[in-house]
Design a protein around this motif. Structure first.
Motif: not given
Length: 319
Positions: A47, A50-55
């Protein structure tokens, strides 16, 4: 004068750009990342990843900086992972408390500093002057947090004269009661901050009074038979107060930044307490935005000081 003000405003643009770049790079050097505060024993590593890639956390730093600035111009200051709310609305909700506390402190500081500085300068090298100077030296030397803690203990817990936490009582329901409760919560921290923040103004005003007493126009007025009271009121007093106007802008921004310790000790819900809580919980979005805000306020304070001085001193307008 307006050309000078416009030129100063334009000069602030590259200063703000450099400031924002430094804040961003320093934030990148801090340990962890903006998602560190979200990690719990129940959080899956996938999780967070995924947030690191999304941001865009893995993008080059200049791409991240550009995206950060673009979002900021669109009013998006990021999300506070500690409070689960947008950073912009979070700062706005705390800014009012800090502004009111700083305004009250500023009024008390000048109400105390101006008489002390004038008296010390007028009665130079007397016991009164030496007593005032000893007070300023002690106020300058004593650690602020020690003084604040002693004030809380004595006036809050020992004498129980003032509340020691919060900004308003839950029992305040009417508008009048709400106002009085807010005032009651601000009196003690504002007085403690004012007692320590007067040192520079007192010493500078004293020096100005002493310097003006030795000017030719004062000796000329005295030679013409003008009474000492009129010489001091009409000449020395007015001219000595002019440079104090230059401190006003710096004092405002200094109090906004200096309220961090007092808000932490009094648990006062302002920007200072928010800043400390964000550091403790690694809420990077709030930290970077507050540091940038404090830096911008410092630049604005410098501009305000120049504007105020140009209005009260015609020589600045000519230059």
């Amino acid at each position: 004068m307006w050309k000078v003000i416009l030129r100063r405003i334009l000069l602030m643009i590259p200063e703000l750009v450099i400031l924002s770049l430094l804040v961003f790079l320093l934030a990148k050097l801090m340990p962890g990342d903006p998602f560190t505060g979200m990690v719990t024993p129940q959080t899956a590593p996938e999780q967070i990843e995924a947030l690191r890639v999304q941001s865009g956390f893995y993008d080059p730093w200049y791409v991240q900086y550009y995206n950060w600035i673009v979002r900021m111009f669109h009013g998006d200051l990021g999300m506070s992972y500690q409070f689960k709310t947008p950073v912009g609305s979070l700062i706005l909700s705390r800014m009012g408390n800090t502004l009111w506390l700083s305004l009250m402190t500023l009024i008390l500081s000048y109400a105390l500093a101006i008489p002390l500085g004038l008296v010390a300068g007028r009665y130079e090298n007397t016991k009164l002057d030496k007593g005032i100077m000893i007070y300023t030296f002690v106020a300058y030397a004593i650690p602020s947090f020690v003084f604040y803690l002693l004030g809380v203990w004595f006036f809050g817990y020992k004498l129980r004269l003032f509340p020691t936490s919060g900004s308003v009582s839950v029992e305040a329901v009417s508008k009048v009661g709400y106002f009085l409760s807010r005032l009651d919560h601000m009196i003690l921290p504002a007085c403690l901050m004012a007692l320590l923040s007067v040192t520079a103004v007192v010493q500078y005003l004293r020096s100005e009074v002493i310097d003006n007493k030795n000017q030719d126009y004062v000796r000329t007025a005295q030679a013409k038979g003008v009474t000492e009271k009129k010489v001091f009121t009409n000449h020395i007093f007015r001219n000595s107060l002019l440079p104090i106007a230059a401190f006003l802008g710096y004092s405002i921004t200094g109090l906004l930044g200096g309220s961090i310790f007092i808000e932490q000790i009094f648990n006062y819900p302002g920007m200072g307490l928010l800043f400390m809580d964000s550091i403790m919980n690694r809420d990077y979005s709030v930290i970077t935005d507050l540091v940038l805000l404090y830096g911008a306020l410092t630049l604005i304070g410098s501009l305000l000081s120049d504007i105020i001085l140009s209005f009260v001193d015609p020589r600045v307008r000519i230059e």
